[in-house]
Design a protein around this motif. Structure first.
Motif, PDB file in Angstrom:
ATOM      1  N   SER A  83       0.868  -1.168   0.000  1.00  0.00           N
ATOM      2  CA  SER A  83       0.000   0.000   0.000  1.00  0.00           C
ATOM      3  C   SER A  83       0.906   1.220   0.000  1.00  0.00           C
ATOM      4  O   SER A  83       2.093   1.126   0.350  1.00  0.00           O
ATOM      5  N   VAL A  84       0.357   2.354  -0.369  1.00  0.00           N
ATOM      6  CA  VAL A  84       1.135   3.593  -0.337  1.00  0.00           C
ATOM      7  C   VAL A  84       1.555   3.902   1.101  1.00  0.00           C
ATOM      8  O   VAL A  84       2.665   4.373   1.345  1.00  0.00           O
ATOM      9  N   GLU A  85       0.686   3.598   2.066  1.00  0.00           N
ATOM     10  CA  GLU A  85       1.020   3.845   3.477  1.00  0.00           C
ATOM     11  C   GLU A  85       2.221   2.997   3.907  1.00  0.00           C
ATOM     12  O   GLU A  85       3.113   3.472   4.618  1.00  0.00           O
ATOM     13  N   ASN A  86       2.240   1.723   3.490  1.00  0.00           N
ATOM     14  CA  ASN A  86       3.376   0.864   3.819  1.00  0.00           C
ATOM     15  C   ASN A  86       4.644   1.338   3.113  1.00  0.00           C
ATOM     16  O   ASN A  86       5.732   1.306   3.688  1.00  0.00           O
ATOM     17  N   LEU A  87       4.503   1.749   1.853  1.00  0.00           N
ATOM     18  CA  LEU A  87       5.669   2.265   1.117  1.00  0.00           C
ATOM     19  C   LEU A  87       6.217   3.503   1.816  1.00  0.00           C
ATOM     20  O   LEU A  87       7.432   3.646   1.971  1.00  0.00           O
TER      21      LEU A  87
END
Length: 197
Positions: A83-87
């Motif tokens: 996810s963008v949050e994890n990235l």
């Protein structure tokens, strides 16, 4: 003795050796550190050291990768999916750890610096491989494309942190993430890439 007790003892001993090694790395050069120094500070026998590690190089690889892995694990919102949050969390953690790594490896020569950076990049590769294997909308079905994306992305994240440290020393990991995410997310969301062919 049951397996759980053995595993706990192994983890505890490795942690003691890792902590002793990292303290010593902040104080003197890698070449000057001996196994005797490490075992004395960790308060374990030399034979115990060799039960766990072949030499101080193997301990260094383990210490760097474990320290980064633990830091990353505590920061990821959802460790199993892309996810963008994890990235964003991955990039910020790399930036933060890069500063920490510079401190621990400040007395290291070029060979040790390369070993340190390759261990961190290897952890990032494993995380990205897991994400891309499990997440819909990424390259789960294409191993060769996934491997290339993982290699490029992991080194890009490390390279961005290195560049940021040299050129924007007062910059933050969050600022770096905002600049890098659009580039990397575009590459990792391969539905777009695959649909162009």
């Amino acid at each position: 003795m049951d397996q759980k007790a053995v595993d706990l003892r192994v983890r505890r001993t490795r942690k003691l050796l890792q902590e002793a090694f990292l303290k010593l790395m902040a104080q003197k050069s890698f070449q000057a550190i001996t196994v005797q120094d490490i075992t004395a500070l960790a308060m374990v026998n030399r034979s115990t050291f060799y039960d766990h590690f072949a030499d101080k190089y193997e301990l260094m690889e383990y210490a760097v990768s474990e320290q980064f892995r633990e830091r990353l694990k505590s920061k990821l919102p959802d460790k199993d999916h892309y996810s963008v949050e994890n990235l964003r969390a991955l990039i910020i953690t790399m930036w933060e750890y890069f500063g920490c790594l510079q401190g621990h490896c400040q007395h290291a020569d070029e060979r040790q610096r390369i070993l340190c950076q390759s261990q961190v990049v290897n952890v990032v590769k494993k995380v990205l491989t897991n994400w891309l294997s499990e997440s819909p909308g990424t390259m789960a079905g294409d191993p060769s494309t996934r491997e290339l994306a993982v290699a490029v992305t992991s080194w890009a994240i490390y390279g961005a942190a290195h560049y940021w440290a040299e050129n924007k020393p007062k910059g933050t990991g969050a600022e770096l993430a905002e600049l890098v995410i659009p580039i990397l997310d575009g590459m990792l969301q391969t539905d777009r890439l695959l649909n162009r062919n």
